[in-house]
Design an enzyme around this catalytic site. Structure first.
Site, PDB file in Angstrom:
ATOM      1  N   ASP A 146       1.539  69.280  37.427  1.00 48.96           N
ATOM      2  CA  ASP A 146       2.831  68.418  37.587  1.00 48.96           C
ATOM      3  C   ASP A 146       3.634  69.199  38.588  1.00 48.96           C
ATOM      4  N   ASN A 196       0.740  56.274  40.728  1.00 50.88           N
ATOM      5  CA  ASN A 196       0.305  57.110  41.492  1.00 50.88           C
ATOM      6  C   ASN A 196      -1.082  56.701  41.715  1.00 50.88           C
ATOM      7  N   THR A 215      18.218  56.855  50.080  1.00 51.44           N
ATOM      8  CA  THR A 215      16.849  56.770  49.312  1.00 51.44           C
ATOM      9  C   THR A 215      17.211  55.882  48.003  1.00 51.44           C
ATOM     10  N   ASP A 216      15.917  55.855  47.474  1.00 55.93           N
ATOM     11  CA  ASP A 216      16.507  55.285  45.534  1.00 55.93           C
ATOM     12  C   ASP A 216      16.439  57.152  44.995  1.00 55.93           C
ATOM     13  N   GLU A 217      16.068  58.282  45.460  1.00 56.40           N
ATOM     14  CA  GLU A 217      15.981  59.022  44.642  1.00 56.40           C
ATOM     15  C   GLU A 217      17.460  59.324  43.630  1.00 56.40           C
ATOM     16  N   LYS A 233      20.673  64.324  49.006  1.00 54.32           N
ATOM     17  CA  LYS A 233      20.848  62.969  49.764  1.00 54.32           C
ATOM     18  C   LYS A 233      22.051  62.573  49.494  1.00 54.32           C
ATOM     19  N   ILE A 277       9.935  57.043  59.568  1.00 53.31           N
ATOM     20  CA  ILE A 277      10.983  56.230  59.822  1.00 53.31           C
ATOM     21  C   ILE A 277      11.293  55.511  61.179  1.00 53.31           C
ATOM     22  N   LYS A 281       3.100  63.280  52.708  1.00 55.57           N
ATOM     23  CA  LYS A 281       3.069  62.568  51.614  1.00 55.57           C
ATOM     24  C   LYS A 281       2.327  62.357  51.072  1.00 55.57           C
ATOM     25  N   ALA A 304      18.003  61.229  60.850  1.00 54.62           N
ATOM     26  CA  ALA A 304      18.092  62.852  60.387  1.00 54.62           C
ATOM     27  C   ALA A 304      18.001  63.271  58.636  1.00 54.62           C
ATOM     28  N   TYR A 325      16.248  68.043  46.960  1.00 54.30           N
ATOM     29  CA  TYR A 325      16.402  67.006  48.003  1.00 54.30           C
ATOM     30  C   TYR A 325      17.505  65.717  47.453  1.00 54.30           C
ATOM     31  N   THR A 379      20.880  70.328  56.720  1.00 57.96           N
ATOM     32  CA  THR A 379      20.832  69.615  57.498  1.00 57.96           C
ATOM     33  C   THR A 379      21.181  68.403  56.725  1.00 57.96           C
ATOM     34  N   ARG A 418       6.451  54.847  41.626  1.00 57.49           N
ATOM     35  CA  ARG A 418       6.849  54.572  43.280  1.00 57.49           C
ATOM     36  C   ARG A 418       7.057  53.121  43.048  1.00 57.49           C
TER      37      ARG A 418
HETATM   38  P1  NAD Z   1      10.702  62.458  58.070  1.00 57.91           P
HETATM   39  O1  NAD Z   1      11.090  63.959  57.276  1.00 57.91           O
HETATM   40  O2  NAD Z   1       9.251  61.997  58.425  1.00 57.91           O
HETATM   41  O3  NAD Z   1      11.794  62.943  58.948  1.00 57.91           O
HETATM   42  C1  NAD Z   1      12.667  63.625  59.531  1.00 57.91           C
HETATM   43  C2  NAD Z   1      13.263  63.311  61.197  1.00 57.91           C
HETATM   44  O4  NAD Z   1      14.554  64.143  61.163  1.00 57.91           O
HETATM   45  C3  NAD Z   1      12.426  64.152  62.234  1.00 57.91           C
HETATM   46  O5  NAD Z   1      12.460  63.507  63.544  1.00 57.91           O
HETATM   47  C4  NAD Z   1      13.125  65.666  61.935  1.00 57.91           C
HETATM   48  O6  NAD Z   1      12.896  66.276  63.257  1.00 57.91           O
HETATM   49  C5  NAD Z   1      14.619  65.651  62.571  1.00 57.91           C
HETATM   50  N1  NAD Z   1      16.219  66.604  61.677  1.00 57.91           N
HETATM   51  C6  NAD Z   1      15.045  67.490  60.374  1.00 57.91           C
HETATM   52  N2  NAD Z   1      16.648  67.708  60.079  1.00 57.91           N
HETATM   53  C7  NAD Z   1      17.418  67.216  61.618  1.00 57.91           C
HETATM   54  C8  NAD Z   1      18.574  68.075  62.492  1.00 57.91           C
HETATM   55  N3  NAD Z   1      19.581  68.599  61.857  1.00 57.91           N
HETATM   56  N4  NAD Z   1      19.557  66.937  63.113  1.00 57.91           N
HETATM   57  C9  NAD Z   1      18.097  66.244  64.015  1.00 57.91           C
HETATM   58  N5  NAD Z   1      17.213  65.218  63.576  1.00 57.91           N
HETATM   59  C10 NAD Z   1      16.975  66.546  62.562  1.00 57.91           C
HETATM   60  O7  NAD Z   1      11.829  61.328  57.080  1.00 57.91           O
HETATM   61  P2  NAD Z   1      11.571  59.799  57.031  1.00 57.91           P
HETATM   62  O8  NAD Z   1       9.918  60.128  55.847  1.00 57.91           O
HETATM   63  O9  NAD Z   1      11.754  59.231  58.351  1.00 57.91           O
HETATM   64  O10 NAD Z   1      13.443  59.711  56.344  1.00 57.91           O
HETATM   65  C11 NAD Z   1      13.816  59.786  57.305  1.00 57.91           C
HETATM   66  C12 NAD Z   1      14.947  58.940  56.576  1.00 57.91           C
HETATM   67  O11 NAD Z   1      14.871  58.098  55.586  1.00 57.91           O
HETATM   68  C13 NAD Z   1      16.139  60.326  55.633  1.00 57.91           C
HETATM   69  O12 NAD Z   1      17.185  60.738  55.748  1.00 57.91           O
HETATM   70  C14 NAD Z   1      15.194  59.736  54.190  1.00 57.91           C
HETATM   71  O13 NAD Z   1      15.554  60.876  53.113  1.00 57.91           O
HETATM   72  C15 NAD Z   1      15.242  58.630  54.352  1.00 57.91           C
HETATM   73  N6  NAD Z   1      13.916  57.877  52.939  1.00 57.91           N
HETATM   74  C16 NAD Z   1      13.221  58.250  53.366  1.00 57.91           C
HETATM   75  C17 NAD Z   1      12.013  56.884  52.596  1.00 57.91           C
HETATM   76  C18 NAD Z   1      10.061  57.942  52.974  1.00 57.91           C
HETATM   77  O14 NAD Z   1       9.922  57.056  51.954  1.00 57.91           O
HETATM   78  N7  NAD Z   1      10.050  58.415  53.986  1.00 57.91           N
HETATM   79  C19 NAD Z   1      12.137  56.191  51.497  1.00 57.91           C
HETATM   80  C20 NAD Z   1      13.984  55.682  51.645  1.00 57.91           C
HETATM   81  C21 NAD Z   1      14.915  56.643  52.254  1.00 57.91           C
HETATM   82  O1  DAU Z   2      12.073  57.427  46.762  1.00 55.15           O
HETATM   83  C1  DAU Z   2      11.908  57.219  48.310  1.00 55.15           C
HETATM   84  C2  DAU Z   2      11.618  58.721  48.457  1.00 55.15           C
HETATM   85  O2  DAU Z   2      10.066  58.708  48.515  1.00 55.15           O
HETATM   86  C3  DAU Z   2      12.028  59.433  49.904  1.00 55.15           C
HETATM   87  O3  DAU Z   2      13.726  59.687  49.539  1.00 55.15           O
HETATM   88  C4  DAU Z   2      11.370  60.743  50.109  1.00 55.15           C
HETATM   89  O4  DAU Z   2      11.938  61.233  51.435  1.00 55.15           O
HETATM   90  C5  DAU Z   2       9.972  60.433  50.409  1.00 55.15           C
HETATM   91  O5  DAU Z   2       9.439  61.519  50.633  1.00 55.15           O
HETATM   92  C6  DAU Z   2       9.366  59.910  49.291  1.00 55.15           C
HETATM   93  O6  DAU Z   2       9.710  60.538  48.436  1.00 55.15           O
HETATM   94  P1  DAU Z   2       8.720  60.834  46.634  1.00 55.15           P
HETATM   95  O7  DAU Z   2       8.480  61.655  46.278  1.00 55.15           O
HETATM   96  O8  DAU Z   2       7.930  59.716  46.042  1.00 55.15           O
HETATM   97  O9  DAU Z   2       6.692  61.145  48.382  1.00 55.15           O
HETATM   98  P2  DAU Z   2       5.413  61.694  48.383  1.00 55.15           P
HETATM   99  O10 DAU Z   2       5.655  61.483  48.602  1.00 55.15           O
HETATM  100  O11 DAU Z   2       5.726  62.777  47.881  1.00 55.15           O
HETATM  101  O12 DAU Z   2       5.033  61.655  46.223  1.00 55.15           O
HETATM  102  C7  DAU Z   2       4.453  59.689  46.094  1.00 55.15           C
HETATM  103  C8  DAU Z   2       4.096  60.240  44.665  1.00 55.15           C
HETATM  104  O13 DAU Z   2       3.153  61.010  44.869  1.00 55.15           O
HETATM  105  C9  DAU Z   2       4.787  61.688  44.102  1.00 55.15           C
HETATM  106  O14 DAU Z   2       5.057  60.764  42.320  1.00 55.15           O
HETATM  107  C10 DAU Z   2       4.250  62.319  43.449  1.00 55.15           C
HETATM  108  C11 DAU Z   2       3.107  62.172  43.945  1.00 55.15           C
HETATM  109  N1  DAU Z   2       2.375  62.997  44.816  1.00 55.15           N
HETATM  110  C12 DAU Z   2       2.730  63.290  46.071  1.00 55.15           C
HETATM  111  C13 DAU Z   2       1.435  64.320  46.363  1.00 55.15           C
HETATM  112  C14 DAU Z   2       2.453  64.930  47.694  1.00 55.15           C
HETATM  113  C15 DAU Z   2       0.931  63.396  43.695  1.00 55.15           C
HETATM  114  O15 DAU Z   2       0.021  63.275  43.114  1.00 55.15           O
HETATM  115  N2  DAU Z   2       0.080  63.910  44.297  1.00 55.15           N
HETATM  116  C16 DAU Z   2       0.779  64.933  46.243  1.00 55.15           C
HETATM  117  O16 DAU Z   2      -0.767  65.804  46.945  1.00 55.15           O
END
Ligand code: NAD
Ligand code: DAU
Length: 359
Positions: A288, A257, A132-134, A162, A11, A197, A80, A158, A98, A222
């Site tokens: 699961d 999913n 996050t919504d989690e 958060k 992101i 993911k 981060a 996780y 972190t 989701r």
């Molecule tokens: P990501 O795992 O793709 O990226 C995380 C980044 O943070 C990486 O570039 C990593 O190198 C850096 N990082 C990790 N530890 C660090 C540290 N100690 N110091 C500096 N940098 C560090 O994550 P993302 O999916 O891009 O998520 C970004 C943010 O958004 C997170 O805070 C996550 O909780 C939040 N978020 C993610 C989602 C989603 O669906 N991916 C949804 C809602 C919120």
């Molecule tokens: O809701 C926001 C969150 O969404 C963020 O805060 C997290 O950083 C992000 O990773 C994400 O969390 P989820 O656990 O929902 O995402 P993930 O892509 O890991 O999984 C999405 C759904 O798919 C979840 O119900 C688990 C399922 N899944 C995931 C994987 C990796 C599978 O069924 N098979 C898989 O191999």
């Protein structure tokens, strides 16, 4: 200028790339480059002086102090984090380091920097925490969507980490007056997402002819949001969000999913058909995820009412763009599929808890 942490992640990188198309303000990008950080996602900015990359940890107080003193940002956006739920189940410690301790150190250095600003700069300054919504836990099938008033009930290491960071951010506003904003967003998808993911993993496995692992019966829900819409929401909150407030961000796109995976397979069947059969033939059901949250859904009425933000993409338009992007960027996928990533897949999906089972 603004300071972005975690800007080499999924992101964060999308946010910086979007930011550069919107204005000329310089971005200092502090990223530790964990397995999830990837500068290849920012390759288009290699010669752009508006992007200053700094390799480092949000928990490194000396580095933070020197960056804040040198660059004097008007805002800090904290992306981060350790972000993958499954990794937090295998090893929670990095998440505490972190997401909790790192955010605390960042807040401490930001507080010290902010205290030294003049009154006008103090009033204009913002610390935006991306969450996050989690943190709200899991919904039943007929429960109303999460609002900003929903009580925190995190279920995974996780989401607990958060939630802890969100509470610290809130406390720094309440106690010290730091001008903070927090966003709680649903599941993002789009370009540059690390293939641990669900969506990029399924796309990568489709192309490689590998199984598409679905946890449980695939009926967990989701609320999916295109990453560009998350970036525009963050810009809106940064610009006009009320200090000390939290804003839920979501896509009004609740999907199981199994629906998501079938959609991906259908689009690939159309854009890059297999010689025989459908990509959905590769679906397998595996044991699961422990503590797997059943359903997330976001009520995004507050950000709409106060800031006029709503997503530009539907799931149908955003997911098609995403599949097309992955098909056109196979070299990016190959580059991230590093040795460390291969080790993760082996450890996670051959673990006794994640073996194939019948539906
Ligand atoms: P990501 O795992 O793709 O990226 C995380 C980044 O943070 C990486 O570039 C990593 O190198 C850096 N990082 C990790 N530890 C660090 C540290 N100690 N110091 C500096 N940098 C560090 O994550 P993302 O999916 O891009 O998520 C970004 C943010 O958004 C997170 O805070 C996550 O909780 C939040 N978020 C993610 C989602 C989603 O669906 N991916 C949804 C809602 C919120
Ligand atoms: O809701 C926001 C969150 O969404 C963020 O805060 C997290 O950083 C992000 O990773 C994400 O969390 P989820 O656990 O929902 O995402 P993930 O892509 O890991 O999984 C999405 C759904 O798919 C979840 O119900 C688990 C399922 N899944 C995931 C994987 C990796 C599978 O069924 N098979 C898989 O191999």
């Amino acid at each position: 200028m603004i300071l972005v942490t975690g800007g080499a992640g999924f992101i964060g990188a999308n946010f910086i790339l979007d930011w550069m198309t919107q204005n000329n303000e310089t971005v200092v990008n502090l990223d530790k480059l964990t397995y999830a950080g990837n500068l290849a996602s920012l390759a288009s900015l290699e010669t752009d002086a508006r992007h200053i990359f700094v390799h480092g940890d949000i928990g490194d107080r000396a580095l933070l102090k020197s960056l804040l003193t040198k660059h004097r940002p008007r805002a800090i956006l904290n992306f981060a984090a350790e972000s993958h739920v499954d990794r937090s189940i295998h090893g929670p410690e990095d998440f505490i380091q972190t997401n909790v301790v790192g955010t605390f150190h960042l807040l401490e250095e930001v507080r010290s920097y902010w205290n030294g600003l003049n009154a006008t700069d103090q009033a204009d300054f913002r610390f935006l925490h991306v969450s996050t919504d989690e943190v709200y836990g899991s919904l039943g099938s007929s429960d109303p969507a999460f609002t900003e008033m929903t009580a925190y009930a995190p279920n995974s290491p996780y989401s607990a980490s958060k939630a802890a960071s969100d509470h610290m951010v809130r406390a720094y506003h309440h106690t010290y007056g730091l001008p903070v904003l927090t966003t709680n967003c649903s599941n993002n998808y789009g370009a540059y997402q690390f293939p641990e993911k669900l969506i990029p993993l399924v796309l990568m496995n489709c192309m490689a002819g590998k199984p598409l692992p679905i946890y449980g019966d695939g009926s967990n829900v989701r609320d999916w949001l295109f990453v560009g819409d998350h970036c525009s929401a963050i810009r809106a909150v940064l610009k006009a969000g009320r200090v000390g407030e939290t804003y839920n961000v979501g896509g009004n796109n609740e999907k199981t999913n199994l629906q998501v995976v079938h959609t991906l397979c259908d689009i690939l069947d159309e854009l890059q058909p297999k010689k025989h059969g459908s990509y959905s033939d590769q679906i397998i059901f595996v044991t699961d995820r422990p503590g797997h949250d059943r359903r997330y859904a976001i009520n995004a009425q507050k950000i709409l009412n106060e800031l006029g933000w709503k997503p530009a993409e539907t799931f149908e338009t955003g997911i098609r763009k995403t599949v097309t992007w992955y098909l056109q960027h196979q070299e990016w996928v190959a580059q991230v599929a590093s040795g460390e990533y291969r080790d993760w897949l082996k450890k996670h999906y051959t673990d006794k808890n994640y073996t194939e089972r019948t539906a």
